[in-house]
Design an enzyme around this catalytic site. Structure first.
Site, PDB file in Angstrom:
ATOM      1  N   HIS A 231      50.376 -60.564  34.405  1.00  0.00           N
ATOM      2  CA  HIS A 231      49.183 -60.781  35.579  1.00  0.00           C
ATOM      3  C   HIS A 231      49.771 -59.428  36.274  1.00  0.00           C
ATOM      4  CE1 HIS A 231      48.407 -65.259  34.859  1.00  0.00           C
ATOM      5  NE2 HIS A 231      49.565 -65.089  34.172  1.00  0.00           N
ATOM      6  N   PHE A 232      48.974 -58.562  36.019  1.00  0.00           N
ATOM      7  CA  PHE A 232      49.134 -57.111  36.986  1.00  0.00           C
ATOM      8  C   PHE A 232      48.402 -56.944  38.207  1.00  0.00           C
ATOM      9  CE2 PHE A 232      50.443 -54.497  32.953  1.00  0.00           C
ATOM     10  CZ  PHE A 232      51.614 -55.287  32.966  1.00  0.00           C
ATOM     11  N   ARG A 233      47.703 -58.238  38.451  1.00  0.00           N
ATOM     12  CA  ARG A 233      47.190 -58.415  39.998  1.00  0.00           C
ATOM     13  C   ARG A 233      46.211 -57.447  40.262  1.00  0.00           C
ATOM     14  NH1 ARG A 233      49.122 -63.365  39.989  1.00  0.00           N
ATOM     15  NH2 ARG A 233      51.373 -63.373  40.365  1.00  0.00           N
TER      16      ARG A 233
ATOM     17  N   ASN B 187      43.221 -64.400  36.223  1.00  0.00           N
ATOM     18  CA  ASN B 187      42.981 -65.029  37.438  1.00  0.00           C
ATOM     19  C   ASN B 187      43.610 -63.902  38.477  1.00  0.00           C
ATOM     20  OD1 ASN B 187      45.609 -65.075  36.367  1.00  0.00           O
ATOM     21  ND2 ASN B 187      46.504 -66.589  37.589  1.00  0.00           N
TER      22      ASN B 187
ATOM     23  N   HIS C 146      53.178 -70.274  27.169  1.00  0.00           N
ATOM     24  CA  HIS C 146      54.609 -70.509  27.799  1.00  0.00           C
ATOM     25  C   HIS C 146      54.991 -71.925  27.677  1.00  0.00           C
ATOM     26  CE1 HIS C 146      51.410 -71.635  30.882  1.00  0.00           C
ATOM     27  NE2 HIS C 146      51.435 -70.392  31.426  1.00  0.00           N
TER      28      HIS C 146
ATOM     29  N   ASN D  60      55.357 -71.456  37.017  1.00  0.00           N
ATOM     30  CA  ASN D  60      54.525 -72.557  36.547  1.00  0.00           C
ATOM     31  C   ASN D  60      54.138 -72.179  34.936  1.00  0.00           C
ATOM     32  OD1 ASN D  60      54.547 -73.731  39.062  1.00  0.00           O
ATOM     33  ND2 ASN D  60      52.384 -72.995  39.553  1.00  0.00           N
TER      34      ASN D  60
ATOM     35  N   ASP E  78      54.909 -63.642  30.822  1.00  0.00           N
ATOM     36  CA  ASP E  78      54.028 -64.225  31.961  1.00  0.00           C
ATOM     37  C   ASP E  78      54.308 -63.593  33.513  1.00  0.00           C
ATOM     38  OD1 ASP E  78      52.328 -65.768  33.200  1.00  0.00           O
ATOM     39  OD2 ASP E  78      53.785 -67.726  33.383  1.00  0.00           O
TER      40      ASP E  78
ATOM     41  N   HIS F 160      54.943 -61.267  42.831  1.00  0.00           N
ATOM     42  CA  HIS F 160      54.676 -61.546  44.259  1.00  0.00           C
ATOM     43  C   HIS F 160      55.659 -60.716  45.128  1.00  0.00           C
ATOM     44  CE1 HIS F 160      52.101 -65.227  42.782  1.00  0.00           C
ATOM     45  NE2 HIS F 160      53.226 -65.483  42.117  1.00  0.00           N
TER      46      HIS F 160
END
Length: 447
Positions: free
Chosen positions: A63-65, A95, A237, A284, A311, A315
């Site tokens: 997830h590189f945002r 996402n 995961h 998660n 994963d 943040h």
């Protein structure tokens, strides 16, 4: 373009280790032999004596945002950290903000990466309760797969309509990757702990809220649906020993229609680490018990689990200081995943050949990535040199994630990545990421 000659490397490929030389010309591995002499005067020679030469790691879940959450990370910053960690290709999840749930929004991410990514890239198309038509437009030749969240996580992309799920599973031949946690189970568990603690639930309850039961229930349902519809399913995961019973090692990987992934943090941390690492290891699915970790290792080594990934989910440090109910789940891992696994090798838990199988070969096979994941003549020169005798310590000054922290801070590792090549370009050497945008869009050998 430069020509590189890697001499005296311990080359790890397809279950064997052999000493030799590798010649890189343009983007390609042009020759592998016991001894190679430079052909031109401008050939850069790297003496790799004592180091392992691995295929570049393919991380099938990050997830590189970008777009929308770039205060946490972006494709440029996180791909820099990735190549420093020996990851030369990544598959990013949908996402982001906005969610990548239309072909136009998906293509926007590819356009950003084409200008900013240090590593090779692909982006998953996101499925929702009402975008089946968009999902079915996805091009199997240049998109890694379809991602479904069967448990809610960052981004509000929960797919919980049984009819929609069955339609997606039965309508596409593409690989469907899933996040499996049962939402009703988690909600009931959370309400119980909120009643006891309010918003300030101790983080060591996280694995009891996002429990073994929640994971197993969701994973088993997804597998049942895949078996019913014939869908190609990849479960991200896996975090419990119980779930590993759902997978097989009785058939070759190429013949499996249902495959599984484990993340580095589930192999490294257990619930005992919540006491010292707190919210920094809130993921998660949750980091669970020693029994679960032992079960994951067993399934990884006996080939019920096929892939190791990160994963990677950055943040800000400030967000991670929030109380339990408002603290986001996820942590950055791409810079450190390979050295974590090398540490396990040094401790005798896994062979280097098996690390390469699970982090390089198998992702390439499962996603049918063209000409990557192996050290073979004619393949793209995505390569990593790892020195197993160069200790270092994870500290603020050498963390490259945009968020500036790591759950592994303070840990000493015995191995270090010394060089990383992406498409024949030297993108990382001896602690420095070079200012080279070498990444290319991954392509897939599919009909």
């Amino acid at each position: 373009m430069s020509t590189f000659l890697i001499k005296n490397a311990r080359i790890v490929n397809e279950g064997s280790i052999f000493e030799g030389d590798v010649l890189i010309e343009n983007e390609i591995i042009s020759q592998i032999a016991d001894s190679i002499s430079p052909k031109t005067s401008n050939c850069v020679i790297i003496d790799a004596e004592g180091s392992f030469l691995l295929p570049g790691v393919i991380d099938d879940q990050v997830h590189f945002r970008e777009p929308g959450l770039t205060h946490k990370g972006d494709i440029s910053s996180e791909s820099r950290a990735a190549v420093a960690g020996g990851i030369t290709s990544f598959i990013e999840q949908p996402n982001t903000v906005p969610n990548a749930i239309t072909q136009e929004l998906l293509e926007d991410k590819y356009q950003i990466a084409s200008k900013t990514s240090h590593a090779n890239y692909s982006f998953m198309m996101g499925g929702t309760n009402d975008n089946l038509e968009e999902v079915l437009k996805t091009n199997p030749k240049n998109v890694a797969g379809i991602k479904l969240f069967l448990g809610s996580s960052t981004g509000n992309m929960l797919v919980d309509n049984p009819e929609t799920l069955e339609k997606i599973f039965s309508s596409t031949k593409m690989l469907i990757a899933v996040h499996c946690e049962d939402e009703a189970t988690i909600k009931a568990n959370l309400e119980k702990y909120i009643a006891e603690y309010g918003d300030d639930i101790p983080v060591n309850k996280h694995h009891l809220i996002r429990s073994e039961e929640a994971c197993y229930l969701s994973s088993s349902k997804a597998i049942e649906l895949a078996q019913k519809t014939g869908a190609r399913l990849h479960i991200f995961h896996v975090s419990t020993a119980k779930e590993t019973e759902l997978f097989t090692n009785k058939i070759p990987l190429e013949d499996k229609k249902i495959t599984a992934e484990v993340c580095v943090h589930h192999l490294w941390f257990t619930d005992k680490d919540y006491d010292t690492r707190g919210n920094l290891i809130k993921w998660n699915p949750a980091v669970k018990t020693q029994t679960d970790q032992d079960g994951l290792w067993k399934a990884l080594l006996d080939d019920r689990i096929d892939v190791i990934a990160t994963d990677h989910a950055p943040h800000t440090f400030e967000e991670k200081q929030n109380k339990y109910t408002s603290c986001p789940s996820g942590a950055p891992m791409v810079q450190h995943a390979l050295v974590v696994m090398m540490e396990a090798y040094i401790k005798g838990k896994i062979s280097v050949e098996k690390i390469v199988e699970k982090m390089c070969h198998n992702p390439a096979k499962i996603f049918k990535i063209e000409n990557r994941g192996f050290i073979k003549e004619g393949y793209f020169a995505d390569l990593v040199l790892v020195n197993p005798h160069m200790p270092w310590n994870v500290k603020k000054e050498n963390i490259l994630y945009k968020c500036g922290w790591s759950p592994l801070e303070g840990i000493n590792f015995k191995s270090r990545i010394s060089h990383t090549f992406v498409n024949g370009k030297l993108v990382y050497a001896n602690g420095k990421v070079k200012d080279v945008i070498a990444g290319q869009r991954l392509t897939f050998n599919r009909e």
